[in-house]
Write a protein that holds these residues in place. Structure first.
Motif, PDB file in Angstrom:
ATOM      1  N   SER A  35       0.835  -1.197   0.000  1.00  0.00           N
ATOM      2  CA  SER A  35       0.000   0.000   0.000  1.00  0.00           C
ATOM      3  C   SER A  35       0.872   1.249   0.000  1.00  0.00           C
ATOM      4  O   SER A  35       2.047   1.202   0.349  1.00  0.00           O
ATOM      5  CB  SER A  35      -0.928   0.012   1.219  1.00  0.00           C
ATOM      6  OG  SER A  35      -0.176   0.205   2.405  1.00  0.00           O
ATOM      7  N   GLY A  36       0.254   2.349  -0.400  1.00  0.00           N
ATOM      8  CA  GLY A  36       0.971   3.616  -0.407  1.00  0.00           C
ATOM      9  C   GLY A  36       0.014   4.766  -0.625  1.00  0.00           C
ATOM     10  O   GLY A  36      -1.206   4.609  -0.571  1.00  0.00           O
ATOM     11  N   THR A  37       0.587   5.907  -0.885  1.00  0.00           N
ATOM     12  CA  THR A  37      -0.192   7.120  -1.107  1.00  0.00           C
ATOM     13  C   THR A  37       0.181   7.712  -2.457  1.00  0.00           C
ATOM     14  O   THR A  37       1.176   7.315  -3.068  1.00  0.00           O
ATOM     15  CB  THR A  37       0.088   8.167  -0.012  1.00  0.00           C
ATOM     16  OG1 THR A  37       1.470   8.516  -0.066  1.00  0.00           O
ATOM     17  CG2 THR A  37      -0.257   7.636   1.372  1.00  0.00           C
ATOM     18  N   SER A  38      -0.623   8.662  -2.877  1.00  0.00           N
ATOM     19  CA  SER A  38      -0.285   9.456  -4.058  1.00  0.00           C
ATOM     20  C   SER A  38      -0.905  10.834  -3.867  1.00  0.00           C
ATOM     21  O   SER A  38      -1.665  11.050  -2.916  1.00  0.00           O
ATOM     22  CB  SER A  38      -0.814   8.803  -5.342  1.00  0.00           C
ATOM     23  OG  SER A  38      -2.201   8.994  -5.461  1.00  0.00           O
ATOM     24  N   THR A  39      -0.602  11.731  -4.760  1.00  0.00           N
ATOM     25  CA  THR A  39      -1.185  13.064  -4.677  1.00  0.00           C
ATOM     26  C   THR A  39      -2.681  13.037  -4.966  1.00  0.00           C
ATOM     27  O   THR A  39      -3.388  13.989  -4.664  1.00  0.00           O
ATOM     28  CB  THR A  39      -0.477  14.027  -5.651  1.00  0.00           C
ATOM     29  OG1 THR A  39      -0.467  13.439  -6.956  1.00  0.00           O
ATOM     30  CG2 THR A  39       0.938  14.318  -5.204  1.00  0.00           C
ATOM     31  N   LEU A  40      -3.197  11.925  -5.496  1.00  0.00           N
ATOM     32  CA  LEU A  40      -4.615  11.796  -5.818  1.00  0.00           C
ATOM     33  C   LEU A  40      -5.384  11.010  -4.755  1.00  0.00           C
ATOM     34  O   LEU A  40      -6.432  11.433  -4.293  1.00  0.00           O
ATOM     35  CB  LEU A  40      -4.780  11.130  -7.189  1.00  0.00           C
ATOM     36  CG  LEU A  40      -6.184  11.002  -7.735  1.00  0.00           C
ATOM     37  CD1 LEU A  40      -6.821  12.384  -7.907  1.00  0.00           C
ATOM     38  CD2 LEU A  40      -6.175  10.254  -9.059  1.00  0.00           C
ATOM     39  N   HIS A  41      -4.841   9.839  -4.358  1.00  0.00           N
ATOM     40  CA  HIS A  41      -5.530   8.986  -3.392  1.00  0.00           C
ATOM     41  C   HIS A  41      -4.570   7.911  -2.862  1.00  0.00           C
ATOM     42  O   HIS A  41      -3.520   7.655  -3.434  1.00  0.00           O
ATOM     43  CB  HIS A  41      -6.754   8.309  -4.026  1.00  0.00           C
ATOM     44  CG  HIS A  41      -6.416   7.496  -5.248  1.00  0.00           C
ATOM     45  ND1 HIS A  41      -5.774   6.280  -5.202  1.00  0.00           N
ATOM     46  CD2 HIS A  41      -6.620   7.757  -6.564  1.00  0.00           C
ATOM     47  CE1 HIS A  41      -5.595   5.815  -6.426  1.00  0.00           C
ATOM     48  NE2 HIS A  41      -6.103   6.695  -7.276  1.00  0.00           N
ATOM     49  N   PHE A 165       1.391  13.412 -16.782  1.00  0.00           N
ATOM     50  CA  PHE A 165       2.508  14.328 -16.996  1.00  0.00           C
ATOM     51  C   PHE A 165       3.114  14.828 -15.686  1.00  0.00           C
ATOM     52  O   PHE A 165       3.520  15.980 -15.570  1.00  0.00           O
ATOM     53  CB  PHE A 165       2.078  15.511 -17.878  1.00  0.00           C
ATOM     54  CG  PHE A 165       1.502  15.084 -19.184  1.00  0.00           C
ATOM     55  CD1 PHE A 165       2.318  14.555 -20.177  1.00  0.00           C
ATOM     56  CD2 PHE A 165       0.139  15.172 -19.419  1.00  0.00           C
ATOM     57  CE1 PHE A 165       1.782  14.135 -21.387  1.00  0.00           C
ATOM     58  CE2 PHE A 165      -0.403  14.757 -20.625  1.00  0.00           C
ATOM     59  CZ  PHE A 165       0.421  14.236 -21.614  1.00  0.00           C
ATOM     60  N   GLY A 166       3.151  13.944 -14.686  1.00  0.00           N
ATOM     61  CA  GLY A 166       3.777  14.271 -13.409  1.00  0.00           C
ATOM     62  C   GLY A 166       2.866  14.943 -12.411  1.00  0.00           C
ATOM     63  O   GLY A 166       3.291  15.218 -11.284  1.00  0.00           O
ATOM     64  N   THR A 167       1.611  15.208 -12.771  1.00  0.00           N
ATOM     65  CA  THR A 167       0.704  15.861 -11.824  1.00  0.00           C
ATOM     66  C   THR A 167       0.222  14.901 -10.734  1.00  0.00           C
ATOM     67  O   THR A 167      -0.148  15.338  -9.646  1.00  0.00           O
ATOM     68  CB  THR A 167      -0.522  16.473 -12.541  1.00  0.00           C
ATOM     69  OG1 THR A 167      -1.221  15.432 -13.226  1.00  0.00           O
ATOM     70  CG2 THR A 167      -0.093  17.560 -13.511  1.00  0.00           C
ATOM     71  N   ILE A 168       0.233  13.608 -11.021  1.00  0.00           N
ATOM     72  CA  ILE A 168      -0.091  12.592 -10.015  1.00  0.00           C
ATOM     73  C   ILE A 168       1.196  11.849  -9.720  1.00  0.00           C
ATOM     74  O   ILE A 168       1.844  11.330 -10.627  1.00  0.00           O
ATOM     75  CB  ILE A 168      -1.175  11.614 -10.526  1.00  0.00           C
ATOM     76  CG1 ILE A 168      -2.459  12.375 -10.869  1.00  0.00           C
ATOM     77  CG2 ILE A 168      -1.451  10.543  -9.469  1.00  0.00           C
ATOM     78  CD1 ILE A 168      -3.512  11.514 -11.543  1.00  0.00           C
ATOM     79  N   LYS A 169       1.570  11.819  -8.440  1.00  0.00           N
ATOM     80  CA  LYS A 169       2.829  11.192  -8.061  1.00  0.00           C
ATOM     81  C   LYS A 169       2.620  10.287  -6.848  1.00  0.00           C
ATOM     82  O   LYS A 169       1.931  10.650  -5.903  1.00  0.00           O
ATOM     83  CB  LYS A 169       3.871  12.264  -7.724  1.00  0.00           C
ATOM     84  CG  LYS A 169       5.243  11.710  -7.457  1.00  0.00           C
ATOM     85  CD  LYS A 169       6.258  12.816  -7.267  1.00  0.00           C
ATOM     86  CE  LYS A 169       7.630  12.207  -7.042  1.00  0.00           C
ATOM     87  NZ  LYS A 169       8.659  13.210  -6.868  1.00  0.00           N
ATOM     88  N   THR A 170       3.222   9.112  -6.920  1.00  0.00           N
ATOM     89  CA  THR A 170       3.179   8.174  -5.801  1.00  0.00           C
ATOM     90  C   THR A 170       4.027   8.713  -4.661  1.00  0.00           C
ATOM     91  O   THR A 170       5.079   9.308  -4.884  1.00  0.00           O
ATOM     92  CB  THR A 170       3.734   6.798  -6.239  1.00  0.00           C
ATOM     93  OG1 THR A 170       2.919   6.310  -7.302  1.00  0.00           O
ATOM     94  CG2 THR A 170       3.726   5.804  -5.107  1.00  0.00           C
ATOM     95  N   GLY A 171       3.572   8.476  -3.425  1.00  0.00           N
ATOM     96  CA  GLY A 171       4.344   8.873  -2.250  1.00  0.00           C
ATOM     97  C   GLY A 171       5.663   8.131  -2.190  1.00  0.00           C
ATOM     98  O   GLY A 171       5.839   7.075  -2.799  1.00  0.00           O
ATOM     99  N   GLU A 172       6.602   8.661  -1.434  1.00  0.00           N
ATOM    100  CA  GLU A 172       7.950   8.091  -1.346  1.00  0.00           C
ATOM    101  C   GLU A 172       8.015   6.820  -0.503  1.00  0.00           C
ATOM    102  O   GLU A 172       8.984   6.083  -0.584  1.00  0.00           O
ATOM    103  CB  GLU A 172       8.906   9.135  -0.765  1.00  0.00           C
ATOM    104  CG  GLU A 172       8.912  10.412  -1.539  1.00  0.00           C
ATOM    105  CD  GLU A 172      10.253  10.728  -2.137  1.00  0.00           C
ATOM    106  OE1 GLU A 172      11.235  10.068  -1.803  1.00  0.00           O
ATOM    107  OE2 GLU A 172      10.283  11.659  -2.958  1.00  0.00           O
ATOM    108  N   GLU A 173       6.988   6.577   0.324  1.00  0.00           N
ATOM    109  CA  GLU A 173       7.008   5.433   1.224  1.00  0.00           C
ATOM    110  C   GLU A 173       5.880   4.469   0.871  1.00  0.00           C
ATOM    111  O   GLU A 173       4.769   4.891   0.558  1.00  0.00           O
ATOM    112  CB  GLU A 173       6.858   5.910   2.669  1.00  0.00           C
ATOM    113  CG  GLU A 173       7.051   4.813   3.694  1.00  0.00           C
ATOM    114  CD  GLU A 173       7.087   5.362   5.111  1.00  0.00           C
ATOM    115  OE1 GLU A 173       8.169   5.756   5.572  1.00  0.00           O
ATOM    116  OE2 GLU A 173       6.017   5.392   5.741  1.00  0.00           O
TER     117      GLU A 173
END
Length: 185
Positions: A35-41, A165-173
């Motif tokens: 599991s993880g995070t992103s800028t969207l969900h 185009f980079g607007t949605i990015k997965t979290g680092e952890e």
């Protein structure tokens, strides 16, 4: 002679029964996911198929030691339920060159239903020492391992996937979650 034989037999009867057994993952009764995070969900990828085994020492029906362990799965067995996300995940994990993620070790400390597993995690061509805390239980011949461990993608030289185009990015952890059942059958 009979007396010596009787002493030997009584010694063996009085000894604890101590033996090592190989327990293998029962995939249909287990759950493994990332599991993880992103800028969207927040997101989750289930591991549909994996292999795992533990070499455990059992004494009088109780778990007294784990001598070694080996878990692995194919990157392509990760399934988020979204094909575009899965494709980005496979690319980030360099699946074509490194199709398998594995965790192997030979040191486990046990303490009252808790364990710490020490080993080498291999992801995307990078091998790192990896330690995880595990709830351990042996009941009716089933060895259960439960827990979760978070780590940074950068630890394994993985660039967090992006979309749009980079607007949605997965979290680092990300975190690996497991509820595994292993049996000797």
């Amino acid at each position: 002679m009979k007396r010596v034989l009787l002493i030997i037999v009584m010694t063996f009867i009085g000894m604890n029964v101590n033996y090592a057994q190989e327990y293998k993952a029962n995939v249909s009764n287990s759950k493994l996911y990332v599991s993880g995070t992103s800028t969207l969900h927040d997101w989750e990828c289930n591991v549909k198929d994996f292999q795992g085994k533990v070499n455990a020492v059992i004494e009088n029906g109780k778990l007294v030691a784990i001598k070694s362990f080996d878990f692995s799965f194919k990157v392509k067995s990760l399934d988020s339920g979204k094909s575009a996300m899965d494709k980005k995940t496979f690319e980030a994990l360099k699946e074509e060159k490194y199709p398998t993620i594995s965790y192997k070790g030979d040191k486990v400390t046990l303490n009252n239903g808790k364990a710490t597993f020490y080993g080498q995690m291999y992801i995307a061509g990078v091998s790192k020492s990896f330690e995880t805390s595990v709830d351990v239980n042996l009941s009716n011949g089933v060895l259960t391992l439960k827990g979760a461990e978070a780590f940074k993608l950068a630890t394994f030289d993985i660039e967090p996937p992006t979309a749009m185009f980079g607007t949605i990015k997965t979290g680092e952890e990300v975190s690996i979650h497991y509820d595994l059942q292993l049996t000797t059958k």
